[in-house]
Each structure stands twice: as C-alpha cells, then as structure tokens.
Design a protein around this motif. Structure first.
Motif, PDB file in Angstrom:
ATOM      1  N   MET A 186       0.447  -0.701   0.000  1.00  0.00           N
ATOM      2  CA  MET A 186       0.000   0.000   0.000  1.00  0.00           C
ATOM      3  C   MET A 186       0.800   1.256   0.000  1.00  0.00           C
ATOM      4  SD  MET A 186      -3.034  -1.381  -0.975  1.00  0.00           S
ATOM      5  CE  MET A 186      -2.995  -2.485  -1.152  1.00  0.00           C
ATOM      6  N   VAL A 228      -7.297   8.988   4.996  1.00  0.00           N
ATOM      7  CA  VAL A 228      -6.896   8.244   6.194  1.00  0.00           C
ATOM      8  C   VAL A 228      -6.503   9.242   7.268  1.00  0.00           C
ATOM      9  CG1 VAL A 228      -5.261   6.603   7.180  1.00  0.00           C
ATOM     10  CG2 VAL A 228      -6.088   6.282   4.849  1.00  0.00           C
ATOM     11  N   THR A 229      -7.136   9.153   8.446  1.00  0.00           N
ATOM     12  CA  THR A 229      -6.835  10.093   9.534  1.00  0.00           C
ATOM     13  C   THR A 229      -6.098   9.439  10.694  1.00  0.00           C
ATOM     14  OG1 THR A 229      -8.990   9.675  10.577  1.00  0.00           O
ATOM     15  CG2 THR A 229      -8.859  11.493   8.977  1.00  0.00           C
ATOM     16  N   GLU A 230      -6.069   8.113  10.724  1.00  0.00           N
ATOM     17  CA  GLU A 230      -5.487   7.424  11.886  1.00  0.00           C
ATOM     18  C   GLU A 230      -4.017   7.787  12.100  1.00  0.00           C
ATOM     19  OE1 GLU A 230      -8.859   4.665  10.561  1.00  0.00           O
ATOM     20  OE2 GLU A 230      -7.442   6.093   9.665  1.00  0.00           O
ATOM     21  N   LEU A 231      -3.249   7.941  11.017  1.00  0.00           N
ATOM     22  CA  LEU A 231      -1.836   8.253  11.177  1.00  0.00           C
ATOM     23  C   LEU A 231      -1.629   9.670  11.687  1.00  0.00           C
ATOM     24  CD1 LEU A 231      -1.655   5.662   9.328  1.00  0.00           C
ATOM     25  CD2 LEU A 231       0.498   6.625   8.533  1.00  0.00           C
ATOM     26  N   ARG A 232      -2.481  10.602  11.247  1.00  0.00           N
ATOM     27  CA  ARG A 232      -2.381  11.977  11.753  1.00  0.00           C
ATOM     28  C   ARG A 232      -2.469  12.010  13.275  1.00  0.00           C
ATOM     29  NH1 ARG A 232      -3.366  16.501   8.452  1.00  0.00           N
ATOM     30  NH2 ARG A 232      -3.725  16.002   6.255  1.00  0.00           N
ATOM     31  N   GLU A 233      -3.340  11.185  13.817  1.00  0.00           N
ATOM     32  CA  GLU A 233      -3.576  11.207  15.253  1.00  0.00           C
ATOM     33  C   GLU A 233      -2.389  10.676  16.044  1.00  0.00           C
ATOM     34  OE1 GLU A 233      -7.088   8.873  15.483  1.00  0.00           O
ATOM     35  OE2 GLU A 233      -8.343  10.383  14.491  1.00  0.00           O
ATOM     36  N   ASP A 257      -0.740   5.413   5.260  1.00  0.00           N
ATOM     37  CA  ASP A 257      -1.908   4.544   5.144  1.00  0.00           C
ATOM     38  C   ASP A 257      -1.988   3.575   6.318  1.00  0.00           C
ATOM     39  OD1 ASP A 257      -4.187   3.445   4.039  1.00  0.00           O
ATOM     40  OD2 ASP A 257      -3.251   2.851   2.151  1.00  0.00           O
ATOM     41  N   LEU A 258      -3.092   2.824   6.375  1.00  0.00           N
ATOM     42  CA  LEU A 258      -3.316   1.900   7.487  1.00  0.00           C
ATOM     43  C   LEU A 258      -2.215   0.857   7.598  1.00  0.00           C
ATOM     44  CD1 LEU A 258      -7.171   1.318   7.063  1.00  0.00           C
ATOM     45  CD2 LEU A 258      -6.016   2.839   8.682  1.00  0.00           C
ATOM     46  N   GLY A 259      -1.649   0.449   6.469  1.00  0.00           N
ATOM     47  CA  GLY A 259      -0.570  -0.529   6.494  1.00  0.00           C
ATOM     48  C   GLY A 259       0.691  -0.014   7.165  1.00  0.00           C
ATOM     49  N   ASP A 260       0.769   1.299   7.399  1.00  0.00           N
ATOM     50  CA  ASP A 260       1.921   1.885   8.073  1.00  0.00           C
ATOM     51  C   ASP A 260       1.765   1.918   9.587  1.00  0.00           C
ATOM     52  OD1 ASP A 260       3.520   2.695   5.714  1.00  0.00           O
ATOM     53  OD2 ASP A 260       1.787   3.966   5.302  1.00  0.00           O
ATOM     54  N   LEU A 261       0.570   1.637  10.089  1.00  0.00           N
ATOM     55  CA  LEU A 261       0.360   1.678  11.540  1.00  0.00           C
ATOM     56  C   LEU A 261       1.258   0.696  12.291  1.00  0.00           C
ATOM     57  CD1 LEU A 261      -3.512   2.189  11.740  1.00  0.00           C
ATOM     58  CD2 LEU A 261      -1.726   3.836  12.355  1.00  0.00           C
ATOM     59  N   PRO A 262       1.489  -0.540  11.791  1.00  0.00           N
ATOM     60  CA  PRO A 262       2.428  -1.407  12.503  1.00  0.00           C
ATOM     61  C   PRO A 262       3.832  -0.826  12.608  1.00  0.00           C
ATOM     62  CG  PRO A 262       1.062  -2.716  11.030  1.00  0.00           C
ATOM     63  CD  PRO A 262       0.791  -1.280  10.703  1.00  0.00           C
ATOM     64  N   ALA A 263       4.259  -0.071  11.613  1.00  0.00           N
ATOM     65  CA  ALA A 263       5.568   0.577  11.688  1.00  0.00           C
ATOM     66  C   ALA A 263       5.555   1.678  12.745  1.00  0.00           C
ATOM     67  CB  ALA A 263       5.966   1.144  10.329  1.00  0.00           C
ATOM     68  N   TYR A 264       4.447   2.390  12.859  1.00  0.00           N
ATOM     69  CA  TYR A 264       4.311   3.389  13.931  1.00  0.00           C
ATOM     70  C   TYR A 264       4.426   2.709  15.296  1.00  0.00           C
ATOM     71  CZ  TYR A 264       2.905   7.632  11.386  1.00  0.00           C
ATOM     72  OH  TYR A 264       2.888   8.770  10.614  1.00  0.00           O
ATOM     73  N   THR A 265       3.751   1.576  15.434  1.00  0.00           N
ATOM     74  CA  THR A 265       3.822   0.833  16.690  1.00  0.00           C
ATOM     75  C   THR A 265       5.245   0.365  16.961  1.00  0.00           C
ATOM     76  OG1 THR A 265       1.514   0.126  16.535  1.00  0.00           O
ATOM     77  CG2 THR A 265       2.959  -1.206  17.913  1.00  0.00           C
TER      78      THR A 265
END
Length: 325
Positions: A1, A296-301, A266-274
């Motif tokens: 993604m 996509v707003t989840e990463l902004r937060e 994107d959402l697929g980047d959330l595991p990298a944030y974690t």
C-alpha cells in the motif's frame, strides 16, 4: 500500500498532547498545533539551515522532539525508513502509473550519505517499487534497501538483486476465485505475485465497493490461510506473519540504529508506527512522520509531524539533508 514479532503490539503511550500533528513549516504542511520549541531547547525555534532552505518542522510531542534531536546529534546512526505509495509517490487511480515525486530522488540522494541507512518499506513487490521509484543505479543511493511485500522481499542497491522466500500457496488459490467474486463490482485486481490487491478506486462508488467487499474478501483470504490488509480504496490479500512493523524492527536491529524516522500515509503503516513506539521504550529515539491525506486520519492522530502528501515529505527530507551539512 519481515520476521520478528516484537513490534506487533501498541507501545506505551508517549508524553504527547491530545493531538499529535506536527508544526507546518514545510510546503503544504499541516497547521501548527504542537509545541513551538525545537529540539535545540525552549524558544530556539526550528532550525532553518542554509538561507532560503525550508525549515525543519518542530515535532508536536516530546517523544518526537527527542527523536529528531537524536537524529540531528548523531546522524551516522540514524535510520530513515519510508513507505512508497502516498509517501514518496502520489496516489493515482492506476497503481502501475505511480511514480516517485520529482523531488524524491534528489532529496534522498542528498540525505542518504549523511545517515546510517535509508530504506523503503512497501507492500509492493520490491522490483516494482525500485522501477517506479527510479532507485536502481541512482547516484547517492548506492546503499538503499527496499523491503517489498511488507518485508518478505529485499532489494539491495549494492547487488541489484531481490531475495525472497517461496510464495504462499494460498495466493494462487484466491487468484483463481477472485474473478467470480468480483464480477460486476467495477473493481480492478493488481497481481503482486506474492499477494493480490483489489482496488475499488475505479468503481462507481469506491467507498461503498470497499465496504461491500471487505467481508467476502476476508472470508476468502481466511479459507486459504491469508489475511486482508485494508488501505486507501484497496483490499490486499496476502500471507500473514509479515508487516511493516516487523520489517522496520528487523532492519533497525540489523544495522544497530541509534534513532529511527518512519514516514507513511496509510493503514498498512500503523504497525511501523507501533514499532517506533516500541523501540522508544527500549531506548531508541524515534520520529513519526505522516504524509497526510483526507482518506486516512489514523496516522495523523499518532504522528509527531504531519506534512501534506509526498511534496511535504520531500520538503522534510530536503530540510534534513540541508541541516546535516
């Protein structure tokens, strides 16, 4: 993604304000809402580097400020890791036509010699990301690493070769069943070799098609031992056990990174944030950058710094390179 699991869970919360959007000093950057002090200390303001250069944005969280300070203090131990689509390359209706932002290669080439490593971590096949990014034989990027298929594949600029395990048998099975399931949906299937992605952006109502297909595609993937990775108007069916967080953690450990910057959209980047959150808890400072969009707003937060799309990411990379002269 990517194969270690220490980054699979959400790390402890950072000392952050309710919103984590970063200061908007770069072109197209988000409106400031975080602290105005730069890593140099209260009242110092973000460094501007050379005259006429874009200034570095001040991260909106203490953890982000610590991450940027560590990167600037010892760039020779810093890992710069970035997603491709939506971060280095604008999102387009046809993924095959996606190309890196015109400023991406010059910015990366200016920054790469000054840090420990630069890696692109993408859901695309590594060879596709290399081709679409123009990374092969690019001056200044002789040590670039591209981790494709969420880390299942690896391309090294030094060898120009891709290494990867055998494909998961479930991919062939879902590939055979998809035409019947998708008939009349107005969607388009991208065959990634080790995964298949169903794009709804060309449908009459892309969001409605995305929601309608999510459950049946999840059922199909589960029957064949795969998982569904949702993204920006795309549902990707791929093997389990690998994600961008696992890939990032493994590569950071491999090079002994002293600090980590990760940028995604994107959402697929959330595991990298974690993964970055987790690395912080064990003493490796990190900076989370969001290439923002309205989809996509989840990463902004969760981000320490928000810039608007690939143009903002390129501006940030160029500002870092300039600061590290």
């Amino acid at each position: 993604m990517s194969s270690q699991t220490g980054a699979s869970g959400r790390g402890p919360a950072n000392d952050a304000p309710a919103t984590r959007r970063g200061q908007g000093d770069l072109p197209g950057a988000a409106t400031p809402s975080g602290p105005q002090d730069a890593p140099g200390g209260p009242g110092a303001g973000p460094s501007t580097g050379a005259p006429g250069a874009h200034p570095l944005p001040a991260p909106a969280t203490q953890a982000g400020q610590d991450g940027l300070a560590a990167l600037l203090a010892d760039p020779g131990k810093a890992l710069i890791a970035l997603d491709f689509d939506g971060t280095l390359a604008p999102i387009v209706a046809d993924p095959e036509r996606a190309r890196a932002h015109p400023g991406a290669l010059p910015a990366l080439a200016a920054l790469a010699p000054k840090v420990a490593a630069v890696a692109v971590i993408t859901g695309r096949p590594a060879e596709v990301a290399v081709r679409n990014g123009g990374f092969a034989d690019a001056p200044g990027l002789e040590h670039l690493v591209v981790l494709g298929h969420y880390g299942a594949e690896r391309w090294d600029a030094r060898s120009g070769k891709v290494t990867a395990p055998d494909p998961h048998p479930g991919v062939d099975a879902v590939r055979a069943e998809l035409p019947g399931l998708l008939e009349g949906s107005g969607t388009w299937v991208e065959d990634k070799g080790r995964a298949v992605a169903v794009h709804t952006r060309r449908a009459a109502d892309p969001q409605a098609a995305f929601e309608a297909l999510r459950e049946p595609l999840t059922d199909l993937a589960t029957r064949h031992g795969l998982i569904v990775e949702p993204g920006r108007m795309v549902l990707e069916l791929r093997p389990p056990g690998m994600d961008k967080g696992v890939a990032l953690t493994g590569f950071a450990r491999e090079i002994g990174a002293g600090s980590v910057l990760y940028g995604g959209d994107d959402l697929g980047d959330l595991p990298a944030y974690t993964a970055v959150d987790t690395l912080r808890t064990v003493g490796t400072p990190g900076l989370l950058v969001c290439s923002g969009s309205d989809e996509v707003t989840e990463l902004r937060e969760r981000a320490d710094v928000v810039v608007e799309g690939p143009e903002g990411v390129v501006g940030l990379l160029a500002a870092l390179a300039n600061q590290l002269r």
